[in-house]
Design a protein around this motif. Structure first.
Motif, PDB file in Angstrom:
ATOM      1  N   UNK A  92       0.837  -1.203   0.000  1.00 34.12           N
ATOM      2  CA  UNK A  92       0.000   0.000   0.000  1.00 34.12           C
ATOM      3  C   UNK A  92       0.872   1.254   0.000  1.00 34.12           C
ATOM      4  N   UNK A  93       1.932   1.233   0.814  1.00 32.75           N
ATOM      5  CA  UNK A  93       2.818   2.393   0.927  1.00 32.75           C
ATOM      6  C   UNK A  93       3.523   2.664  -0.400  1.00 32.75           C
ATOM      7  N   UNK A  94       3.949   1.588  -1.067  1.00 29.81           N
ATOM      8  CA  UNK A  94       4.622   1.764  -2.355  1.00 29.81           C
ATOM      9  C   UNK A  94       3.647   2.365  -3.366  1.00 29.81           C
ATOM     10  N   UNK A  95       2.406   1.862  -3.359  1.00 35.16           N
ATOM     11  CA  UNK A  95       1.395   2.371  -4.285  1.00 35.16           C
ATOM     12  C   UNK A  95       1.115   3.848  -4.010  1.00 35.16           C
ATOM     13  N   UNK A  96       0.979   4.181  -2.729  1.00 38.35           N
ATOM     14  CA  UNK A  96       0.714   5.572  -2.352  1.00 38.35           C
ATOM     15  C   UNK A  96       1.838   6.481  -2.832  1.00 38.35           C
ATOM     16  N   UNK A  97       3.077   6.034  -2.622  1.00 39.12           N
ATOM     17  CA  UNK A  97       4.228   6.843  -3.027  1.00 39.12           C
ATOM     18  C   UNK A  97       4.270   7.076  -4.518  1.00 39.12           C
ATOM     19  N   UNK A  98       3.965   6.024  -5.301  1.00 35.84           N
ATOM     20  CA  UNK A  98       4.083   6.204  -6.747  1.00 35.84           C
ATOM     21  C   UNK A  98       2.876   6.950  -7.311  1.00 35.84           C
ATOM     22  N   UNK A  99       1.768   7.007  -6.573  1.00 30.97           N
ATOM     23  CA  UNK A  99       0.610   7.754  -7.055  1.00 30.97           C
ATOM     24  C   UNK A  99       0.717   9.239  -6.721  1.00 30.97           C
ATOM     25  N   UNK A 100       1.038   9.528  -5.470  1.00 30.89           N
ATOM     26  CA  UNK A 100       0.923  10.914  -5.014  1.00 30.89           C
ATOM     27  C   UNK A 100       2.271  11.599  -4.859  1.00 30.89           C
ATOM     28  N   UNK A 101       3.361  10.883  -5.148  1.00 29.95           N
ATOM     29  CA  UNK A 101       4.678  11.486  -4.975  1.00 29.95           C
ATOM     30  C   UNK A 101       5.207  12.080  -6.274  1.00 29.95           C
ATOM     31  N   UNK A 102       6.390  12.621  -6.214  1.00 33.93           N
ATOM     32  CA  UNK A 102       7.055  13.052  -7.439  1.00 33.93           C
ATOM     33  C   UNK A 102       8.555  12.927  -7.233  1.00 33.93           C
ATOM     34  N   UNK A 103       9.260  13.026  -8.355  1.00 34.53           N
ATOM     35  CA  UNK A 103      10.693  12.925  -8.342  1.00 34.53           C
ATOM     36  C   UNK A 103      11.216  13.753  -9.505  1.00 34.53           C
ATOM     37  N   UNK A 104      12.153  14.628  -9.226  1.00 31.92           N
ATOM     38  CA  UNK A 104      12.696  15.441 -10.298  1.00 31.92           C
ATOM     39  C   UNK A 104      14.195  15.599 -10.122  1.00 31.92           C
ATOM     40  N   UNK A 105      14.886  15.802 -11.238  1.00 34.07           N
ATOM     41  CA  UNK A 105      16.323  16.039 -11.179  1.00 34.07           C
ATOM     42  C   UNK A 105      16.601  17.381 -11.837  1.00 34.07           C
ATOM     43  N   UNK A 106      17.444  18.172 -11.173  1.00 36.94           N
ATOM     44  CA  UNK A 106      17.778  19.471 -11.733  1.00 36.94           C
ATOM     45  C   UNK A 106      19.284  19.688 -11.653  1.00 36.94           C
TER      46      UNK A 106
END
Lengths: 330, 563
Positions: free
Chosen positions: B234-248
């Motif tokens: 559930x935690x993995x699903x939540x992270x990939x749904x509502x999270x983000x990741x960016x590189x700058x």
């Protein structure tokens, strides 16, 4: 911070000294093994051994009369050699521990930063696991199967994997290194011994089956010198049952560290993937032991496959597969 | 049991099913009755498809097969096996550039493997199918067991079997004490040692007894562990749904404001809203990297640090923050991690009249451990357009085999090696272009040269002069927010505790039975039983025996060997 080369050289010297001592210990265990008469592998004799053990309280792992009998002054053949080998193994392990300590002091950090240092620590963990078990159980029959892998690990470490004492790459500068890697090292030690027990279980089990059927077995000589197969199976299981939570902890600690260093707790880096595979394989072993038709030999094969994935995670992933964990220094 | 046990087994009260799966050998009747419900491991039913069951029967059969231990075992093997290609082939999630390169180098095989999902194993439908089936199987196994365990925990320990001597752990003693006193002492000792106790008074015609059970935490831990695994999913699903990741990538002296447009790459979850990006900004004041000099590990990284001026939100007081590997910037509920660095040569281009048409520090990407870096300077404002493609070398060297390359990652002897191209940069073609690559179609190479800082190069066609002014360093930051990570940590710690309980605690039972013996003595029998493989109840039976008011002991002790 600079590297103290005197301490680093002392460390190397101690590691070589420990290898000499392990070699002496190996010879002792080999002599003991060769001069032990062994047991009768037929089912009747095995049952007798179990009954005899039941009367003695059922705590000893080994029931062989030549090793487990009361000490009446005259030592049975092979026992003195095994005792000497065990003492020398303590000495070797203390030397190795001192070598690891010197290595750490020479670079002012935990000596767990590259494959050389990890291999030394794994060898130390394997030897220490065996010695700690030997304090509580008579496992002298196992000694030779522990000392040889330890020597091979150390040999590989000082030749192929050797890395000069140096500071760490920035990614490793974290207290999680100590937590994560020492848990992994302890698991390496314990899983190795469990794998040795599983392999020997297969030999003993085949020996007993062939003896019951009156068939020859090319490893009968080895099988005779081992405890009953059920004991070996139980020992392999107990170690894994004890270590599986620690392996879980090692992975969780690694995930916490990864979150702190790379911004994600799990990213399917090759090292992480293989840690996961190892975890699933040992989980499969634990399930196999509770599944009808999978107990015994099949479960032992699963345990050996699981150990193979553990070894691959260490050697294969570090050397063959590029990833974020590629700081083996090879 | 009915005449079709393989069908109706699941319908029976699971608590009444004999648990034979944990037994090492077929147990004697007395032991079997005593061990009933000691293990809640599922019963293995034959997995053959039953004949002519109808739809409901088939559904039942399918469900029972899916939730059987054997299926779980096979799914575990498949899960391990399916993970292997994810470590062998480059993965889009971690190394998208490597994937493109792999497919370019092996076009036929690469496209085939790509269709199979081999470059995106952990997001592929077949991988998801395995773990979802595994979790369904897990839930189907764990939920009935939880219900059964709930009943067992609330029920009383099972009555003492009539014949205790058939149990694997057995003592027979004689006592001068009253039977009831022996029972009371036993019950008191057991309660003091946190056993669950049930008693039958000594006045019972079959003799009185004390029954006790301990180690419920084994099954509780087992169930908690498996449920916690669902929590991790559930935690993995939540992270990939509502999270983000960016590189700058940020050059020294440049700034970054946290909006999607400023990221070089940005991967939002499906339920992520750009408005959730915290409005912080920072300037990279300076970046410092130090490397090992000399020795076997010459050139290995030793120290990275980035000094930032951070504005947590518009109008807030700027603060100085040093970011290192393992020490991220924490701001506005996100973390920014230092993940890479390199050099950005500063180039000035003047046209034939001496007018500056371009001046900027351009990011070059390191290609090896010594920071041989490649990049392109695109100058769109000259006619025809101009591009400079080549190397930045922090410690320059040239040889016949490798050509221009760097020998050390620090800037001991920096130089650029540039090729000048003129023509159409293709920027107006509408096709997306990488800033790090030059599309040489439509361009002509007019010359190459090597420049040290401060040196200038008049292009062979006289159209422009290129000056290598110097360079700055750049650092790349990974900014991530994972709303599932706290839950993941909590669930995995709970899983670990449950796992330890289920593997290290053993469920065991002891019984004490009293009967009047000849000559007014009380015959006391103490027996124990465990079905956990690595445990023995012998020590506890022994301790309980010693706590009883015993005068003589007949030596009919039986203790089986430890397996």
């Amino acid at each position: 911070m600079s590297v103290d080369t005197t301490l680093a050289q002392a460390s190397n010297g101690l590691v070589y000294a420990s290898m000499v001592a392990y070699t002496v210990s190996m010879i002792g265990f080999a002599a003991s093994f060769a001069s032990t008469k062994g047991r009768d592998l037929t089912p009747a004799a095995t049952a007798q051994g179990v009954a005899a053990d039941a009367e003695s309280g059922g705590v000893a792992v080994v029931t062989r009369t030549d090793l487990g009998g009361p000490d009446d002054g005259a030592l049975p053949p092979g026992r003195r050699a095994a005792n000497i080998a065990t003492s020398v193994m303590w000495l070797a392990t203390i030397l190795l521990g001192a070598g690891i300590l010197m290595r750490g002091l020479s670079v002012h950090r935990m000596p767990l930063g590259n494959m050389y240092e990890f291999s030394l620590a794994s060898g130390f963990a394997v030897a220490l696991t065996y010695l700690v078990i030997s304090l509580r159980r008579d496992v002298r029959w196992l000694g030779i199967f522990v000392v040889i892998p330890v020597l091979l690990t150390l040999g590989l470490a000082v030749t192929v994997l050797y890395t000069e004492a140096a500071q760490l790459v920035p990614a490793l500068k974290s207290y999680w290194l100590v937590i994560h890697v020492s848990a992994a090292v302890i698991c390496a030690g314990a899983f190795s011994i469990s794998a040795a027990a599983s392999s020997l279980y297969l030999v003993a089990d085949t020996g007993e089956r062939r003896a019951a059927a009156g068939q020859p077995y090319w490893l009968a000589g080895l099988a005779r010198r081992l405890p009953e197969s059920t004991r070996l199976d139980g020992m392999a299981y107990r170690i894994i049952a004890f270590m599986f939570p620690l392996w879980t902890f090692a992975i969780i600690a690694g995930a916490i560290w990864a979150e702190n260093a790379w911004g994600r707790y799990w990213g399917w880096d090759p090292k992480e993937t293989w840690a996961f595979i190892t975890w699933v394989a040992y989980a499969a072993y634990l399930h196999a032991r509770a599944t009808a038709g999978w107990k015994g030999r099949r479960a032992a094969y699963v345990a050996l496959v699981a150990f193979a994935t553990f070894l691959f995670n260490y050697f294969g992933v570090n050397i063959l597969l590029p990833g974020l964990h590629s700081y083996g220094g090879v | 049991m009915t005449d079709r046990p393989d069908v109706d087994l699941a319908a029976e009260d699971p608590a009444d099913v004999p648990t034979g799966t944990d037994a090492v050998a077929p147990p004697a009747d007395g032991e079997d009755a005593a061990a009933r419900r000691l293990s809640t491991a599922p019963v293995e039913a034959p997995a053959d498809a039953p004949v002519s069951l109808g739809l409901l029967g088939w559904l039942r059969w399918g469900w029972r097969t899916l939730t059987s231990m054997r299926t779980a075992l096979i799914l575990l093997f498949l899960l391990a096996l399916a993970s292997v290609p994810g470590s062998i082939f480059p993965q889009r999630g971690t190394a998208p550039v490597d994937v493109t390169q792999w497919i370019q180098e092996n076009p036929a095989l690469g496209r085939f493997l790509d269709r199979l999902g081999m470059f995106d194993v952990f997001a592929s439908p077949w991988f998801a199918a395995i773990y979802l089936l595994l979790f369904v199987s897990l839930a189907g196994c764990v939920l009935p067991r939880a219900a059964q365990h709930w009943r067992i925990v609330r029920s009383r320990p099972p009555a003492a079997p009539l014949n205790l001597s058939r149990l694997p752990e057995h003592r027979r003693l004689e006592s001068d004490a009253e039977p009831q006193r022996v029972l009371d002492d036993a019950a008191q000792w057991l309660r003091a040692h946190r056993w669950r106790v049930d008693t039958e008074a000594a006045t019972d015609p079959d003799g009185g007894w004390v029954a006790a059970e301990k180690g419920y935490a084994r099954e509780t831990g087992n169930l908690v562990f498996h449920v916690a695994l669902l929590g991790i999913l559930l935690a993995v699903a939540l992270g990939s749904l509502a999270g983000f990741r960016g590189v700058v990538l940020v050059r020294e002296g440049s700034s970054f404001a946290d909006t999607r447009a400023q990221y070089d790459s940005f991967t939002p979850g499906r339920a992520f809203d750009d408005a959730d990006l915290p409005p912080f900004a920072f300037t990279l004041d300076s970046f410092d990297a130090q490397f090992q000099r000399g020795g076997q590990q010459d050139g290995a990284a030793r120290e990275f640090s980035a000094d930032l001026t951070v504005t947590p939100e518009p109008g807030a007081e700027p603060e100085k923050v040093r970011v290192e590997v393992n020490e991220p910037l924490v701001v506005g509920g996100v973390k920014a991690f230092l993940v890479g660095h390199g050099y950005a040569p500063t180039v000035t281009v003047r046209d034939a009249d001496g007018e500056i048409v371009f001046r900027d520090s351009v990011v070059f990407l390191p290609q090896d451990g010594a920071f041989t870096s490649t990049g392109v300077v695109k100058v769109p404002d000259t006619v025809p357009q101009l591009a400079l493609q080549g190397f930045f070398l922090p410690t320059a060297a040239v040889d016949d085999v490798r050509g221009p390359h760097s020998t050390f990652p620090e800037d001991d002897d920096p130089a650029v090696f540039l090729a000048a191209w003129t023509g159409d940069l293709g920027l107006d073609s509408g096709r997306p272009q990488s800033v790090y690559r030059l599309d040489t179609e439509g361009m002509t190479r007019i010359g190459i040269d090597a420049l040290r800082p401060g040196e200038s190069w008049e292009l062979p066609d006289g159209s422009a002069t290129v000056t290598f002014d110097g360079y700055v360093e750049w650092a790349s930051f990974s900014v991530a927010r994972d709303p599932g990570k706290e839950l993941a940590l909590l669930a995995s710690v709970v899983a670990m505790i449950g796992l330890a309980a289920s593997l290290l605690i053993s469920r065991r039972r002891v019984w004490v039975r009293v009967n009047p013996g000849p000559g007014g003595v009380t015959v006391v029998e103490v027996a124990g039983l465990t079905r956990s493989e690595h445990a023995s109840v012998a020590d506890e039976v022994e301790a309980l025996t010693e706590a009883l008011p015993v005068t003589t002991s007949t030596s009919t002790t039986t203790t089986p060997p430890r397996a």
